[in-house]
Each structure stands twice: as C-alpha cells, then as structure tokens.
Motif scaffolding. Structure first.
Motif, PDB file in Angstrom:
ATOM      1  N   GLY A 140       0.802  -1.221   0.000  1.00  0.00           N
ATOM      2  CA  GLY A 140       0.000   0.000   0.000  1.00  0.00           C
ATOM      3  C   GLY A 140       0.829   1.262   0.000  1.00  0.00           C
ATOM      4  N   ARG A 141       1.927   1.254   0.728  1.00  0.00           N
ATOM      5  CA  ARG A 141       2.818   2.421   0.723  1.00  0.00           C
ATOM      6  C   ARG A 141       3.394   2.644  -0.676  1.00  0.00           C
ATOM      7  N   CYS A 142       3.798   1.533  -1.330  1.00  0.00           N
ATOM      8  CA  CYS A 142       4.314   1.648  -2.702  1.00  0.00           C
ATOM      9  C   CYS A 142       3.230   2.144  -3.657  1.00  0.00           C
ATOM     10  N   TYR A 143       2.014   1.668  -3.455  1.00  0.00           N
ATOM     11  CA  TYR A 143       0.906   2.069  -4.320  1.00  0.00           C
ATOM     12  C   TYR A 143       0.636   3.562  -4.188  1.00  0.00           C
ATOM     13  N   ALA A 144       0.560   4.044  -2.964  1.00  0.00           N
ATOM     14  CA  ALA A 144       0.338   5.476  -2.748  1.00  0.00           C
ATOM     15  C   ALA A 144       1.446   6.295  -3.380  1.00  0.00           C
ATOM     16  N   ALA A 145       2.691   5.793  -3.274  1.00  0.00           N
ATOM     17  CA  ALA A 145       3.827   6.507  -3.861  1.00  0.00           C
ATOM     18  C   ALA A 145       3.734   6.531  -5.381  1.00  0.00           C
ATOM     19  N   SER A 146       3.312   5.401  -5.979  1.00  0.00           N
ATOM     20  CA  SER A 146       3.262   5.311  -7.442  1.00  0.00           C
ATOM     21  C   SER A 146       2.220   6.243  -8.034  1.00  0.00           C
ATOM     22  N   LEU A 147       1.161   6.545  -7.267  1.00  0.00           N
ATOM     23  CA  LEU A 147       0.115   7.443  -7.760  1.00  0.00           C
ATOM     24  C   LEU A 147       0.491   8.901  -7.618  1.00  0.00           C
ATOM     25  N   GLY A 148       1.565   9.158  -6.871  1.00  0.00           N
ATOM     26  CA  GLY A 148       1.954  10.550  -6.641  1.00  0.00           C
ATOM     27  C   GLY A 148       0.942  11.314  -5.819  1.00  0.00           C
ATOM     28  N   LEU A 149       0.284  10.623  -4.876  1.00  0.00           N
ATOM     29  CA  LEU A 149      -0.744  11.261  -4.068  1.00  0.00           C
ATOM     30  C   LEU A 149      -0.179  12.385  -3.211  1.00  0.00           C
ATOM     31  N   ASP A 150      -1.006  13.415  -3.008  1.00  0.00           N
ATOM     32  CA  ASP A 150      -0.611  14.452  -2.062  1.00  0.00           C
ATOM     33  C   ASP A 150      -0.936  13.974  -0.653  1.00  0.00           C
ATOM     34  N   ARG A 151      -0.631  14.814   0.325  1.00  0.00           N
ATOM     35  CA  ARG A 151      -0.808  14.424   1.718  1.00  0.00           C
ATOM     36  C   ARG A 151      -2.264  14.056   2.037  1.00  0.00           C
ATOM     37  N   GLU A 152      -3.198  14.825   1.499  1.00  0.00           N
ATOM     38  CA  GLU A 152      -4.619  14.579   1.765  1.00  0.00           C
ATOM     39  C   GLU A 152      -5.065  13.248   1.175  1.00  0.00           C
ATOM     40  N   GLY A 153      -4.635  12.964  -0.055  1.00  0.00           N
ATOM     41  CA  GLY A 153      -5.010  11.712  -0.700  1.00  0.00           C
ATOM     42  C   GLY A 153      -4.425  10.510   0.028  1.00  0.00           C
ATOM     43  N   ALA A 154      -3.174  10.636   0.462  1.00  0.00           N
ATOM     44  CA  ALA A 154      -2.546   9.550   1.211  1.00  0.00           C
ATOM     45  C   ALA A 154      -3.247   9.329   2.547  1.00  0.00           C
ATOM     46  N   ALA A 155      -3.714  10.409   3.165  1.00  0.00           N
ATOM     47  CA  ALA A 155      -4.411  10.292   4.449  1.00  0.00           C
ATOM     48  C   ALA A 155      -5.721   9.517   4.285  1.00  0.00           C
ATOM     49  N   ARG A 156      -6.426   9.747   3.188  1.00  0.00           N
ATOM     50  CA  ARG A 156      -7.664   8.995   2.943  1.00  0.00           C
ATOM     51  C   ARG A 156      -7.353   7.514   2.749  1.00  0.00           C
ATOM     52  N   GLY A 157      -6.268   7.222   2.024  1.00  0.00           N
ATOM     53  CA  GLY A 157      -5.876   5.839   1.841  1.00  0.00           C
ATOM     54  C   GLY A 157      -5.501   5.181   3.148  1.00  0.00           C
ATOM     55  N   TYR A 158      -4.740   5.881   3.958  1.00  0.00           N
ATOM     56  CA  TYR A 158      -4.319   5.362   5.260  1.00  0.00           C
ATOM     57  C   TYR A 158      -5.531   5.043   6.137  1.00  0.00           C
ATOM     58  N   ALA A 159      -6.512   5.907   6.111  1.00  0.00           N
ATOM     59  CA  ALA A 159      -7.703   5.732   6.951  1.00  0.00           C
ATOM     60  C   ALA A 159      -8.576   4.564   6.507  1.00  0.00           C
ATOM     61  N   SER A 160      -8.393   4.081   5.277  1.00  0.00           N
ATOM     62  CA  SER A 160      -9.217   2.983   4.772  1.00  0.00           C
ATOM     63  C   SER A 160      -8.731   1.620   5.252  1.00  0.00           C
TER      64      SER A 160
END
Length: 262
Positions: free
Chosen positions: A146-166
């Motif tokens: 999941g960390r690699c996936y978030a990095a590959s999408l180039g998510l900003d802090r807000e987008g990564a926070a939504r992913g983390y919360a899921s």
C-alpha cells in the motif's frame, strides 16, 4: 532451485542478449556503431554478433541504411509465451527469490476497486511461516504494498491520508510515519511494514507497473518478526525490485529509458 555448481557466464551470449534487449527497448532501427557505443560493447564484437543474429533471423538488417532491428525470427522464440498467464511466467523468478533467502513471497493482483488480491505465494519447504489464504483481499493502501501504491500514484498528503484511513491496522504506524514511508518509496520504489498491518510480521514490498505506468501487481516478502535482520530484509527488497523491473520489461513491455541490463 538453481544449480549450485560454479557457473561461468559466456561473454558472447551475454553480449548478444544485451544487444537484443537494447534493440527491443529502443524499438527503432540502429547502426552497428551506435549500438556498440550505447551498449558499451567493442565495435568489432558487436558487428560480428549483429551479423550472426541477423543471419539466424533474430534481427533484420536493412542493407540500404545499414541498420538493424528486431527480426521476425524472435516470434519463433517467444511464440510459446504469447497468451500465457503472467503469473505462470513470474512463478520461477519468485520461487528462486523465496528459496535463496528463505522467505515467503506473496504475489498480489491490484484491482480497479482499490483492493489487492493474493493470487499466488511461494514458500520454501522448511520455514515457519504466516499462512495467508489465496484470494485474500486487503485494501490497496495496506501494508508495504500500500505504501508503494500510494507513492506510485503521486498522491498528495490529503489523498494519502484517505488511503491510510481505509486500512484496519493491527498496530497503526500513525499517519505521519506512513506518509514518510510513502515519500521514501517514491525514490526507492520499495517499502517496509514492521508489524503494523499484522502484529509480529515483517513485510517488504514493491510494485509491477504496465506499459502505461498503472500498478498491476504487488510483490511482498512476509516473514515472522525476528527471522531476519533489517539488513537481510533490505537485500530481499533489492531482489524484489530487480524482479519487478524484469517483469515490467519482459511481461508488460515497460522500460525506464535505460539500456536493459542482462
């Protein structure tokens, strides 16, 4: 497992493979001198290899422009692989890493519904391991994958926070630590999960992307805490990253712009 006997590579074969991979990556006809220069090969050796490959049909030669490109003879070589299940092509490479480092390797499919699904696993015979059933599903932002996936999408802090919360974490790392890991994965292409997703498990992972850059597969090493040191886990991660690069090139046709290595 690989034959453990001493192995001495054959330079001419290695050079021929380098040339084939180089021309496949470039996808355009090139002259012998330029091929030699960009692959780092001796001009005379490169010329002889090119002529041999062209004679056997693996390359085609344009006498007018004096250029070489991948030939139709390559279709005879790769025909048995066309239409094959990518997992079948990947399996020997994953087994090799699992056996060499005595770790369990999990292969995950990344779905369009933001899930990762365990489609295969590779385990040496005599190790204590965590059992994860095939077809197990996790949120795509979970763990090291999941960390690699978030990095590959180039998510900003807000987008990564939504992913983390899921994600349901057994021992949540906290978003700040997760965000730091995502940013590190942008540079390295790999990530770690030290007992966060599942207590007592060490997970290291990387991704495989297709030609368009879309993440398609996740590969993770999952071991019980204490079985390996952080250093040996980093070695496993380096091997997984190398395997991901090979799979991207050979299965999905993705190159990063460099001359493919042997």
């Amino acid at each position: 497992m690989e034959d453990a006997s001493p192995h001495k590579p054959v330079p001419a074969v290695q050079n021929a493979v380098t040339i084939l991979r180089f021309l496949a990556a470039r996808g355009a006809p090139m002259g012998a001198t330029q091929i030699a220069r960009e692959t780092g090969l001796n001009v005379s050796s490169a010329f002889n290899i090119l002529r041999t490959l062209a004679q056997d049909g693996l390359l085609s030669f344009d006498p007018g422009n004096k250029t070489y490109r991948i030939g139709m003879g390559m279709m005879e070589v790769v025909a048995p692989l066309l239409g094959a299940n990518p997992a079948d092509l990947i399996r020997p490479l994953m087994n090799e890493i699992a056996e060499r480092h005595q770790v369990m390797i999990a292969l995950w499919q990344i779905t369009e519904t933001e899930r990762i699904v365990l489609i295969d696993r590779f385990t040496p015979r005599y190790i204590v391991q965590a059992v994860i059933s095939r077809n197990s599903r996790l949120p795509v932002f979970a763990g090291a994958v999941g960390r690699c996936y978030a990095a590959s999408l180039g998510l900003d802090r807000e987008g990564a926070a939504r992913g983390y919360a899921s994600v349901r974490w057994q021992s949540a790392p906290g978003f700040e630590a997760y965000w730091d890991d995502v940013q590190a994965a942008r540079d390295s292409g790999v990530a770690f999960d030290h007992g966060n997703l599942f207590k007592g498990l060490e997970i290291v992972a990387t991704l495989v992307r297709d030609l368009g850059g879309t993440p398609r597969l996740g590969m993770s090493s999952i071991t019980i805490a204490g079985q390996h040191t952080h250093e040996t886990l980093r070695i496993v991660t380096t091997e997984l990253a190398g395997a991901a690069d090979r799979i991207e090139r050979n299965v999905f046709g993705r190159y990063n712009g460099d001359v493919p290595a042997g």
